[in-house]
Design an enzyme around this catalytic site. Structure first.
Site, mmCIF file in Angstrom:
data_model
loop_
_atom_site.group_PDB
_atom_site.id
_atom_site.type_symbol
_atom_site.label_atom_id
_atom_site.label_comp_id
_atom_site.label_asym_id
_atom_site.label_seq_id
_atom_site.Cartn_x
_atom_site.Cartn_y
_atom_site.Cartn_z
ATOM 1 C CE LYS A 273 3.362 -4.529 10.207
ATOM 2 N NZ LYS A 273 2.122 -3.852 10.566
ATOM 3 C CG ASP A 274 0.368 -6.996 8.007
ATOM 4 O OD1 ASP A 274 -0.373 -6.323 8.727
ATOM 5 O OD2 ASP A 274 1.309 -6.494 7.358
ATOM 6 C CB VAL B 293 12.099 -5.399 8.750
ATOM 7 C CG1 VAL B 293 13.288 -4.466 8.911
ATOM 8 C CG2 VAL B 293 12.388 -6.434 7.667
ATOM 9 C CG MET C 80 10.658 -1.344 10.352
ATOM 10 S SD MET C 80 11.673 -0.538 9.147
ATOM 11 C CE MET C 80 13.182 -0.427 10.079
ATOM 12 C CB SER C 81 3.873 -0.419 10.890
ATOM 13 O OG SER C 81 2.590 0.061 10.521
ATOM 14 C CD GLN D 9 -2.079 -8.739 4.378
ATOM 15 O OE1 GLN D 9 -2.940 -7.877 4.384
ATOM 16 N NE2 GLN D 9 -0.832 -8.466 4.071
ATOM 17 C CG HIS E 243 6.933 -1.991 2.267
ATOM 18 N ND1 HIS E 243 6.765 -0.886 3.042
ATOM 19 C CD2 HIS E 243 5.726 -2.604 2.222
ATOM 20 C CE1 HIS E 243 5.522 -0.812 3.449
ATOM 21 N NE2 HIS E 243 4.867 -1.844 2.978
ATOM 22 C CG MET F 76 -1.911 -1.179 1.161
ATOM 23 S SD MET F 76 -3.496 -0.863 1.897
ATOM 24 C CE MET F 76 -3.037 -0.457 3.557
ATOM 25 N N GLY F 77 2.145 1.090 -0.375
ATOM 26 C CA GLY F 77 3.030 2.244 -0.501
ATOM 27 C C GLY F 77 3.550 2.739 0.833
HETATM 28 O O1 PAF Z 1 -0.297 -5.751 3.531
HETATM 29 C C1 PAF Z 1 -0.691 -4.828 2.787
HETATM 30 O O2 PAF Z 1 -0.012 -3.830 2.560
HETATM 31 C C2 PAF Z 1 -2.056 -4.942 2.123
HETATM 32 O O3 PAF Z 1 -2.974 -5.543 2.968
HETATM 33 C C3 PAF Z 1 -2.019 -5.627 0.769
HETATM 34 C C4 PAF Z 1 -1.572 -7.078 0.884
HETATM 35 C C5 PAF Z 1 -1.075 -4.892 -0.173
HETATM 36 C C6 PAF Z 1 -3.415 -5.633 0.127
HETATM 37 O O4 PAF Z 1 -3.889 -4.344 -0.068
#
Ligand code: PAF
Length: 284
Positions: free
Chosen positions: A149-150, A176, A184-185, A153, A37, A30-31
Protein backbone atom coordinates in the site's frame (compact mmCIF):
# COMPACT_ATOMS: atom_id res chain seq x y z
CA UNK A 1 5.86 -13.31 23.45
CA UNK A 2 8.26 -10.88 25.08
CA UNK A 3 7.90 -7.11 25.09
CA UNK A 4 11.08 -5.02 25.35
CA UNK A 5 11.00 -1.23 25.30
CA UNK A 6 14.74 -0.64 25.43
CA UNK A 7 17.32 -1.14 22.72
CA UNK A 8 19.67 -2.94 25.10
CA UNK A 9 17.02 -5.52 26.02
CA UNK A 10 15.84 -6.24 22.48
CA UNK A 11 19.43 -6.58 21.28
CA UNK A 12 20.29 -8.92 24.12
CA UNK A 13 17.27 -11.18 23.45
CA UNK A 14 17.93 -11.34 19.70
CA UNK A 15 21.65 -11.98 20.13
CA UNK A 16 20.69 -15.06 22.12
CA UNK A 17 18.25 -16.24 19.38
CA UNK A 18 20.87 -15.74 16.69
CA UNK A 19 23.44 -17.62 18.75
CA UNK A 20 21.01 -20.56 18.66
CA UNK A 21 20.97 -20.33 14.86
CA UNK A 22 17.49 -18.81 14.55
CA UNK A 23 16.60 -16.49 11.68
CA UNK A 24 14.76 -13.22 12.33
CA UNK A 25 11.88 -11.64 10.42
CA UNK A 26 10.99 -8.04 11.21
CA UNK A 27 7.78 -6.07 10.72
CA UNK A 28 8.22 -2.38 11.59
CA UNK A 29 4.90 -0.64 12.34
CA UNK A 30 3.50 2.54 13.81
CA UNK A 31 0.92 0.54 15.75
CA UNK A 32 -2.88 0.74 15.71
CA UNK A 33 -2.57 -2.61 13.98
CA UNK A 34 -5.17 -3.83 11.51
CA UNK A 35 -5.57 -6.84 9.21
CA UNK A 36 -2.97 -5.37 6.83
CA UNK A 37 -0.35 -5.52 9.59
CA UNK A 38 -1.57 -8.99 10.59
CA UNK A 39 -0.88 -10.16 7.01
CA UNK A 40 2.66 -8.72 7.22
CA UNK A 41 3.22 -10.49 10.53
CA UNK A 42 1.90 -13.80 9.15
CA UNK A 43 4.32 -13.44 6.23
CA UNK A 44 7.12 -12.84 8.73
CA UNK A 45 6.17 -15.96 10.69
CA UNK A 46 6.47 -18.01 7.48
CA UNK A 47 9.84 -16.61 6.50
CA UNK A 48 11.91 -16.94 9.67
CA UNK A 49 12.08 -18.65 13.06
CA UNK A 50 11.60 -15.51 15.11
CA UNK A 51 9.16 -12.67 14.39
CA UNK A 52 9.99 -9.23 15.76
CA UNK A 53 7.43 -6.40 15.54
CA UNK A 54 8.25 -2.79 16.38
CA UNK A 55 5.53 -0.34 17.37
CA UNK A 56 6.73 3.24 17.14
CA UNK A 57 4.93 6.35 15.93
CA UNK A 58 8.03 7.94 14.47
CA UNK A 59 7.91 11.72 14.97
CA UNK A 60 10.54 12.49 12.32
CA UNK A 61 8.40 11.26 9.43
CA UNK A 62 5.55 13.68 10.19
CA UNK A 63 5.59 17.22 8.81
CA UNK A 64 4.95 20.18 11.17
CA UNK A 65 1.24 20.45 10.27
CA UNK A 66 0.61 16.69 10.07
CA UNK A 67 -1.19 14.30 12.41
CA UNK A 68 1.60 13.16 14.80
CA UNK A 69 -0.38 14.01 17.95
CA UNK A 70 -3.68 12.71 16.60
CA UNK A 71 -2.20 9.49 15.17
CA UNK A 72 -4.24 6.65 16.75
CA UNK A 73 -2.50 4.58 19.41
CA UNK A 74 -3.68 1.46 21.30
CA UNK A 75 -0.78 -0.56 22.66
CA UNK A 76 -2.89 -3.11 24.55
CA UNK A 77 -4.88 -4.05 21.47
CA UNK A 78 -1.67 -4.09 19.36
CA UNK A 79 0.01 -6.50 21.78
CA UNK A 80 -3.04 -8.78 21.66
CA UNK A 81 -2.84 -8.86 17.84
CA UNK A 82 0.90 -9.58 17.93
CA UNK A 83 0.27 -12.38 20.40
CA UNK A 84 -2.55 -13.74 18.19
CA UNK A 85 -0.20 -14.02 15.22
CA UNK A 86 2.52 -15.64 17.29
CA UNK A 87 5.08 -12.80 17.35
CA UNK A 88 8.05 -13.64 19.54
CA UNK A 89 9.36 -10.16 20.36
CA UNK A 90 7.57 -6.79 20.35
CA UNK A 91 9.60 -3.59 20.57
CA UNK A 92 7.55 -0.50 21.51
CA UNK A 93 10.24 2.09 22.32
CA UNK A 94 9.56 5.66 23.48
CA UNK A 95 10.71 8.57 21.27
CA UNK A 96 13.42 9.31 23.89
CA UNK A 97 14.72 5.74 23.60
CA UNK A 98 14.88 5.94 19.79
CA UNK A 99 16.31 9.47 19.53
CA UNK A 100 18.83 9.82 22.35
CA UNK A 101 20.95 12.96 22.66
CA UNK A 102 20.99 15.32 19.68
CA UNK A 103 21.07 13.19 16.52
CA UNK A 104 23.06 14.74 13.68
CA UNK A 105 22.79 11.86 11.20
CA UNK A 106 20.03 11.17 8.72
CA UNK A 107 19.63 8.75 5.82
CA UNK A 108 18.41 10.16 2.50
CA UNK A 109 17.50 8.28 -0.66
CA UNK A 110 17.77 10.66 -3.61
CA UNK A 111 15.41 10.81 -6.56
CA UNK A 112 12.88 8.15 -5.63
CA UNK A 113 11.68 10.30 -2.73
CA UNK A 114 10.97 13.45 -4.71
CA UNK A 115 7.79 12.59 -6.64
CA UNK A 116 4.47 11.07 -5.57
CA UNK A 117 4.07 11.47 -1.77
CA UNK A 118 7.45 13.23 -1.54
CA UNK A 119 6.05 16.28 -3.34
CA UNK A 120 3.50 17.12 -0.63
CA UNK A 121 5.48 15.51 2.23
CA UNK A 122 9.04 16.72 1.52
CA UNK A 123 10.59 15.56 4.82
CA UNK A 124 8.62 12.33 5.19
CA UNK A 125 10.92 9.81 3.52
CA UNK A 126 14.05 11.03 5.26
CA UNK A 127 12.23 10.35 8.53
CA UNK A 128 11.25 6.87 7.32
CA UNK A 129 14.66 5.87 5.96
CA UNK A 130 16.45 7.16 9.05
CA UNK A 131 14.19 5.35 11.52
CA UNK A 132 14.15 2.13 9.48
CA UNK A 133 17.97 2.20 9.33
CA UNK A 134 18.05 2.59 13.11
CA UNK A 135 15.53 -0.23 13.54
CA UNK A 136 17.50 -2.48 11.16
CA UNK A 137 20.65 -1.77 13.20
CA UNK A 138 18.85 -2.64 16.43
CA UNK A 139 17.02 -5.77 15.23
CA UNK A 140 19.47 -6.95 12.50
CA UNK A 141 16.75 -8.95 10.74
CA UNK A 142 17.29 -11.47 7.95
CA UNK A 143 14.05 -10.38 6.28
CA UNK A 144 11.82 -7.34 6.72
CA UNK A 145 8.25 -7.14 5.45
CA UNK A 146 6.52 -3.95 4.25
CA UNK A 147 3.10 -3.42 2.69
CA UNK A 148 2.62 -2.56 -0.99
CA UNK A 149 0.00 0.00 0.00
CA UNK A 150 2.96 2.29 0.80
CA UNK A 151 4.46 1.46 -2.58
CA UNK A 152 6.86 4.40 -2.72
CA UNK A 153 8.11 3.58 0.79
CA UNK A 154 8.76 -0.01 -0.30
CA UNK A 155 10.70 1.12 -3.40
CA UNK A 156 12.71 3.64 -1.35
CA UNK A 157 13.58 1.08 1.34
CA UNK A 158 14.63 -1.50 -1.27
CA UNK A 159 16.93 1.08 -2.84
CA UNK A 160 18.29 2.08 0.57
CA UNK A 161 19.08 -1.52 1.56
CA UNK A 162 20.80 -2.07 -1.82
CA UNK A 163 22.81 1.15 -1.63
CA UNK A 164 23.93 0.61 1.97
CA UNK A 165 24.57 -3.15 1.55
CA UNK A 166 22.25 -3.83 4.47
CA UNK A 167 22.13 -7.61 4.90
CA UNK A 168 18.35 -7.84 4.87
CA UNK A 169 15.89 -9.18 2.31
CA UNK A 170 13.04 -6.70 1.82
CA UNK A 171 9.70 -8.37 1.10
CA UNK A 172 6.68 -6.51 -0.30
CA UNK A 173 3.29 -7.90 0.76
CA UNK A 174 0.03 -7.26 -1.13
CA UNK A 175 -2.38 -4.57 0.08
CA UNK A 176 -5.15 -5.88 2.33
CA UNK A 177 -8.56 -4.33 1.57
CA UNK A 178 -11.91 -3.89 3.27
CA UNK A 179 -14.78 -5.80 1.57
CA UNK A 180 -15.62 -2.66 -0.50
CA UNK A 181 -12.02 -2.36 -1.68
CA UNK A 182 -10.74 0.46 0.56
CA UNK A 183 -7.10 -0.24 1.42
CA UNK A 184 -6.67 -0.88 5.15
CA UNK A 185 -4.94 1.99 6.91
CA UNK A 186 -4.72 3.21 10.49
CA UNK A 187 -5.82 6.61 9.14
CA UNK A 188 -9.21 5.19 8.01
CA UNK A 189 -10.17 5.65 11.68
CA UNK A 190 -10.26 9.45 11.09
CA UNK A 191 -13.05 9.23 8.47
CA UNK A 192 -16.66 10.20 9.22
CA UNK A 193 -19.24 7.62 8.02
CA UNK A 194 -19.92 9.80 4.99
CA UNK A 195 -16.22 10.24 4.16
CA UNK A 196 -15.72 6.51 4.68
CA UNK A 197 -18.22 5.85 1.87
CA UNK A 198 -16.62 8.44 -0.38
CA UNK A 199 -13.16 6.96 0.31
CA UNK A 200 -13.91 4.03 -2.00
CA UNK A 201 -13.28 6.53 -4.81
CA UNK A 202 -9.58 5.63 -4.59
CA UNK A 203 -10.05 1.95 -5.43
CA UNK A 204 -12.90 2.71 -7.85
CA UNK A 205 -10.56 5.08 -9.71
CA UNK A 206 -7.72 2.59 -9.81
CA UNK A 207 -10.03 -0.19 -10.99
CA UNK A 208 -11.43 2.06 -13.69
CA UNK A 209 -7.87 2.77 -14.89
CA UNK A 210 -7.19 -0.97 -14.84
CA UNK A 211 -10.33 -1.66 -16.91
CA UNK A 212 -9.54 1.05 -19.47
CA UNK A 213 -5.94 -0.15 -19.86
CA UNK A 214 -7.25 -3.72 -20.32
CA UNK A 215 -9.48 -2.35 -23.11
CA UNK A 216 -6.43 -0.85 -24.81
CA UNK A 217 -6.31 2.73 -23.51
CA UNK A 218 -2.68 3.82 -23.05
CA UNK A 219 -2.86 7.61 -22.99
CA UNK A 220 -2.15 8.86 -19.45
CA UNK A 221 -3.99 12.13 -20.22
CA UNK A 222 -7.21 10.23 -20.99
CA UNK A 223 -6.84 8.02 -17.88
CA UNK A 224 -6.11 11.06 -15.71
CA UNK A 225 -9.28 12.84 -16.92
CA UNK A 226 -11.36 9.75 -16.20
CA UNK A 227 -10.15 9.63 -12.58
CA UNK A 228 -10.71 13.37 -12.06
CA UNK A 229 -14.28 12.84 -13.29
CA UNK A 230 -14.87 10.19 -10.61
CA UNK A 231 -13.33 12.38 -7.90
CA UNK A 232 -15.53 15.34 -8.90
CA UNK A 233 -18.56 13.30 -7.87
CA UNK A 234 -17.38 13.07 -4.23
CA UNK A 235 -17.92 16.33 -2.36
CA UNK A 236 -15.21 15.77 0.30
CA UNK A 237 -12.55 14.32 -2.02
CA UNK A 238 -9.60 16.43 -3.19
CA UNK A 239 -6.86 14.91 -5.35
CA UNK A 240 -3.33 15.37 -4.00
CA UNK A 241 -1.73 13.46 -6.85
CA UNK A 242 -2.39 10.80 -9.45
CA UNK A 243 0.81 9.40 -10.98
CA UNK A 244 1.62 6.81 -13.59
CA UNK A 245 5.16 5.61 -12.95
CA UNK A 246 7.71 2.95 -13.82
CA UNK A 247 7.35 0.28 -11.09
CA UNK A 248 11.05 0.33 -10.09
CA UNK A 249 12.40 3.80 -10.89
CA UNK A 250 9.11 5.60 -10.10
CA UNK A 251 9.81 7.80 -13.15
CA UNK A 252 6.57 9.21 -14.63
CA UNK A 253 5.36 7.75 -17.94
CA UNK A 254 3.12 9.39 -20.58
CA UNK A 255 1.91 6.13 -22.08
CA UNK A 256 0.95 2.86 -20.42
CA UNK A 257 2.86 0.72 -22.92
CA UNK A 258 4.51 -1.48 -20.26
CA UNK A 259 3.65 -2.52 -16.69
CA UNK A 260 2.98 0.72 -14.82
CA UNK A 261 2.27 1.57 -11.17
CA UNK A 262 -0.69 3.87 -10.82
CA UNK A 263 -0.50 5.64 -7.46
CA UNK A 264 -2.72 8.27 -5.93
CA UNK A 265 -3.27 10.30 -2.78
CA UNK A 266 -6.65 11.83 -2.01
CA UNK A 267 -7.75 14.07 0.84
CA UNK A 268 -11.16 13.27 2.31
CA UNK A 269 -11.69 16.36 4.42
CA UNK A 270 -8.43 16.61 6.39
CA UNK A 271 -7.54 12.91 6.04
CA UNK A 272 -5.04 11.98 3.36
CA UNK A 273 -5.31 8.42 2.01
CA UNK A 274 -3.07 6.65 -0.50
CA UNK A 275 -3.48 3.62 -2.74
CA UNK A 276 -1.90 2.11 -5.87
CA UNK A 277 -2.16 -0.77 -8.31
CA UNK A 278 -0.09 -2.28 -11.11
CA UNK A 279 -1.59 -2.07 -14.59
CA UNK A 280 -0.27 -4.04 -17.55
CA UNK A 281 -1.38 -3.32 -21.12
CA UNK A 282 -3.28 -6.21 -22.66
CA UNK A 283 -3.69 -8.03 -19.33
CA UNK A 284 -7.28 -8.81 -18.27
O1 PAF B 1 4.90 2.12 7.22
C1 PAF B 1 5.01 2.50 8.40
O2 PAF B 1 4.21 2.18 9.27
C2 PAF B 1 6.19 3.37 8.79
O3 PAF B 1 6.50 4.27 7.78
C3 PAF B 1 7.41 2.59 9.23
C4 PAF B 1 7.98 1.74 8.09
C5 PAF B 1 7.07 1.68 10.40
C6 PAF B 1 8.53 3.54 9.68
O4 PAF B 1 8.13 4.33 10.75
Amino acid sequence: MEVFSTIVDVRHALREERRRGRSVAFVPTMGYLHEGHVALMREGRKRANILVVSIFVNPTQFGPSEDLDAYPRDLESDLAKCRGVGAHVVFPPTPAEMYQGTPRTTVTVEGLTQGLCGRSRPTHFQGVTTVVTKLFNIVQPDVAIFGEKDYQQLAVLRQMARDLNTPVEIIGAPTVREPDGLAMSSRNAYLSPDQRQQATVLIRSLRQVHALVAQGEQDVGVLDREVRGLLDQEPDARLDYLSFVHPDTLEPVDTVSAPTRVAMAVFLGPTRLIDNILVTPGAP
